[in-house]
Design a protein around this motif. Structure first.
Motif, PDB file in Angstrom:
ATOM      1  N   ASP A 191       0.827  -1.202   0.000  1.00  0.00           N
ATOM      2  CA  ASP A 191       0.000   0.000   0.000  1.00  0.00           C
ATOM      3  C   ASP A 191       0.864   1.256   0.000  1.00  0.00           C
ATOM      4  OD1 ASP A 191      -2.378   1.386  -0.044  1.00  0.00           O
ATOM      5  OD2 ASP A 191      -2.621   1.374   2.133  1.00  0.00           O
ATOM      6  N   LEU A 192       0.691   2.081  -1.031  1.00  0.00           N
ATOM      7  CA  LEU A 192       1.411   3.351  -1.156  1.00  0.00           C
ATOM      8  C   LEU A 192       0.387   4.471  -1.255  1.00  0.00           C
ATOM      9  CD1 LEU A 192       3.904   2.320  -3.995  1.00  0.00           C
ATOM     10  CD2 LEU A 192       4.390   2.434  -1.543  1.00  0.00           C
ATOM     11  N   SER A 193       0.755   5.666  -0.825  1.00  0.00           N
ATOM     12  CA  SER A 193      -0.132   6.818  -0.989  1.00  0.00           C
ATOM     13  C   SER A 193       0.711   8.064  -1.237  1.00  0.00           C
ATOM     14  CB  SER A 193      -1.030   7.005   0.236  1.00  0.00           C
ATOM     15  OG  SER A 193      -0.262   7.207   1.389  1.00  0.00           O
ATOM     16  N   ASN A 194       0.064   9.067  -1.830  1.00  0.00           N
ATOM     17  CA  ASN A 194       0.783  10.319  -2.110  1.00  0.00           C
ATOM     18  C   ASN A 194       0.626  11.287  -0.936  1.00  0.00           C
ATOM     19  OD1 ASN A 194      -1.763  11.476  -2.364  1.00  0.00           O
ATOM     20  ND2 ASN A 194      -1.662  11.653  -4.590  1.00  0.00           N
TER      21      ASN A 194
ATOM     22  N   TYR B 226       1.202   2.817  -9.530  1.00  0.00           N
ATOM     23  CA  TYR B 226       2.652   2.588  -9.547  1.00  0.00           C
ATOM     24  C   TYR B 226       2.978   1.225 -10.163  1.00  0.00           C
ATOM     25  CZ  TYR B 226       7.371   1.767  -7.779  1.00  0.00           C
ATOM     26  OH  TYR B 226       8.705   1.466  -7.672  1.00  0.00           O
TER      27      TYR B 226
ATOM     28  N   ASN C 287      -0.621   2.689  -5.044  1.00  0.00           N
ATOM     29  CA  ASN C 287       0.084   1.432  -5.296  1.00  0.00           C
ATOM     30  C   ASN C 287      -0.329   0.773  -6.603  1.00  0.00           C
ATOM     31  OD1 ASN C 287      -2.312   1.064  -3.599  1.00  0.00           O
ATOM     32  ND2 ASN C 287      -1.827  -1.110  -3.648  1.00  0.00           N
TER      33      ASN C 287
ATOM     34  N   HIS D 163      -4.382   6.673  -2.420  1.00  0.00           N
ATOM     35  CA  HIS D 163      -3.658   5.425  -2.664  1.00  0.00           C
ATOM     36  C   HIS D 163      -3.091   5.423  -4.079  1.00  0.00           C
ATOM     37  CE1 HIS D 163      -4.917   3.576   1.084  1.00  0.00           C
ATOM     38  NE2 HIS D 163      -6.074   4.188   0.889  1.00  0.00           N
TER      39      HIS D 163
END
Length: 91
Positions: free
Chosen positions: A23-26, A36, A33, A31
């Motif tokens: 899980d990635l977020s700016n 990306y 992910n 979110h």
């Protein structure tokens, strides 16, 4: 000389990326992910396959006969991946 066309199932790649990337977020908390992972997969395909043409198709917004089949086994990802679909589609 033969030309190469690559056709991509956008929803399939996006969902694969969503579940395969942590899980990635700016900075605004959105979110990222799936986007990306989607772009990494796309860049890899372009680099390895070197297509003359590339098309990414996403499902329509209306339910299809695949909907229930695709939802089986997915847990609570709807809103998080849904917002990322529109971002991936812009690329």
């Amino acid at each position: 000389m033969r030309q190469k066309l690559v056709l991509i199932d956008g929803h399939s790649i996006l969902n694969r990326a969503f579940y395969g990337v942590p899980d990635l977020s700016n900075s605004q908390g959105l979110h990222t992910n799936a986007v990306y992972g989607f772009l990494n997969i796309m860049f890899k395909i372009v680099e390895e396959e070197k297509p003359d043409y590339l098309t990414v198709a996403f499902d329509v917004h209306a339910p299809t006969f695949h909907c229930e089949e695709r939802r089986a086994g997915r847990h609570g990802s709807g809103a998080r991946v849904g917002r990322q679909r529109s971002a991936a589609g812009r690329f």
